[in-house]
Design a protein around this motif. Sequence first.
Motif, short mmCIF file in Angstrom:
data_model
loop_
_atom_site.label_atom_id
_atom_site.label_comp_id
_atom_site.label_asym_id
_atom_site.label_seq_id
_atom_site.Cartn_x
_atom_site.Cartn_y
_atom_site.Cartn_z
N LEU A 75 0.83 -1.20 0.00
CA LEU A 75 0.00 0.00 0.00
C LEU A 75 0.87 1.25 0.00
O LEU A 75 1.88 1.32 0.70
N LYS A 77 1.43 5.29 0.88
CA LYS A 77 1.12 6.03 2.10
C LYS A 77 -0.25 6.69 2.03
O LYS A 77 -0.97 6.74 3.03
N LEU A 80 -3.11 4.16 2.89
CA LEU A 80 -3.15 3.48 4.18
C LEU A 80 -4.36 3.92 5.01
O LEU A 80 -4.99 3.11 5.67
N GLU A 84 -7.31 1.38 6.43
CA GLU A 84 -7.62 1.20 7.84
C GLU A 84 -9.07 1.57 8.14
O GLU A 84 -9.73 0.94 8.97
#
Length: 673
Positions: A75, A77, A80, A84
């Motif tokens: 992934l 940045k 991310l 999540e």
Amino acid sequence: MNPTSNSASSGKDPAPTEDSQTQSAKDAYRKEVSVWVDSKTNEGAHVVPLLSSAVPGGSAAKKQANTEAFFDRPLAKNELGDFERLLADMFVSGNFSFRAVEDPRFIRFWKFMRPAVKPPSRFVLSTRIIPQRIKSVESNTVKALSSQLSVTVTLDGYKNAKHDKVLGIMATVKNSQGVENHFLSTEIISSQSSRAEDVMEKIEGSFTMLEQKFKACARTVTCDSDAAHVKARRLMKEKYPSKIFLPCSAHQINLIVKDVLTSVPKFSAICKKAVDIVSLLATRTKALAVLREEQMKYNGSTTAISKLCDTRWYSYNNMFRAIAKSQLPLQGMVARLADERSKTEGLAKLKVTIEDAAFWSGLKNVVQILDPVTVAQGITETDGCTLADVITQFAKIYHVFTALEDDDLAGVLGSTLEKRWQKFYDPSLFVLALILDPTSKMKPFRTSGRFNFGVVLRWAKGWYVRLFEADGMRVISSLMDYIENKGIFGDEVASNLSSVERYWKYVQYEHKELASLVLELWHVVVHAASLERAWSQLGFVHDDNRSNLKLDLATGMVAMRMKFQKEDIMAKREAQRVAALKESLKVDLQTNKKSSGTVVEMDEDGDIQIISSNNNDCSTVSDSEIQDDASASSQFNSVLEALLEFEECTDDEINDSVTDFYSLSDLFGVVSS
């Protein structure tokens, strides 16, 4: 003989090795992937390539990324956060155990889907990812409550999986988009006392939180009806006259079922026999199996005999209805079990009950009486329930009770209903709300006795002075025009606006004071059912298997689930609305082809727009604003007499407080024609 030379001399290709087969399969796969990527690129899709630096030994100048990397890569940045968020939403919405993220089978599934992406640990998921998502959801609370002037605060208690007593306080706001419920606080109060003074302290703490954290104002407080809360409401009415304090109306309707079953001895006996039937079926597997066979024989389907819920009295009516529907199957079951060797006292007692004709006639009588109460229960616990809806349901129940052929039974049930109405409700607030509904006005009320329009004028002025701390004489003149359909109240647009909010927002520029009063009453939330639903969600999240969850984490997850449910409901309604509009437009366009002069379009808000080709007039009508052609013209001779009587009153006689109580008989004893 050399096998190589033989194969060469024979002109045949050598047999493919395992490595060559694997390489051929890879080449075919890469070709297929390349074709897919090219097709998606041609369609306008953006396919993110793998950075060449992620390929071992590769560089942008020397080596092009492998096509397999389009489907499996670490992934970035900027991805991310979305990853999540989606992971937290999935675990909370599905109520998955946090241990699942470290389960070997889950990891194998994960590696099958995205081997290059590493799932978080259970610790990271529960201590960082989900709490961060909860904070982002809580930011919606700040947005929803900020600067709101008509917030309803609801309080209710709950026992969690660890048998701790939890107090929840929820803030509810009502707007044109619907009702929004948000947790203000939850705390364990097992060791605290539950006196009226303690209840007042909690309520005042919620007032302070709304003012300091959200710059909002609590206008209404709705809570339980135990002794401490009843006393707290009475004391706070005196301390905060500009606020409205109400019992939970859904709970009050629920208790009417209890009143019916406990105030009439023969109904209590029928209830006990019905409970005995359910209890025996719950412990006799063979009897239940035979009953299901008989239900299939007589009804063509099985009917579950509903279990009772200790706190929901209306579940008794659901049980009664299921038993009444299974009368013939139950009688068939008893006949089949008559020769059972293991026949016990319970079966013998059940046989007597099921063969008793008086039991079945009494059961049907109870169902007939409780059905409107159960319907009222369902209405009063919806998010959209208003003050007008509550008094309307009380009126319907009153008419059912007092219209019974048995005068003694009608008197007993009517008396119990009147006692509950008098103990917990202020008639002035609810009557005003119903009269100020443009579809009702004075039509539902009896105006030939103690109650008349002069009383309504005093109530309207009194409530305006209480809520806004201003002179209310203009409210009286506006209310007179409203009842007589004068001015803007009688124009065509107003008569076609069936929504209370739309109607009063339309007339507020000419009758600001009265419209402000109506909209304030419209914002009142009359129940704590939203908090009850939150407790049901908490029981789902914080169960025996997850009893060690911290309260703030568990309630945060409940807030997330409530948000997801709201989104799902709104998405479903929007899909239904769009489908209905498309169907309506299809019919209109087909009609338009046959008749000249009218064009039907849809504007950006989804409203139907009617454009006439004969002139430049254009009108937009929303579906919710369309009412039947029957006009709501009002003819009130008794009202005119009350107005003449009112004009003779002095200003001192129009006081701000209501001292006389009006019973349901005073209000609805004779329905106006």
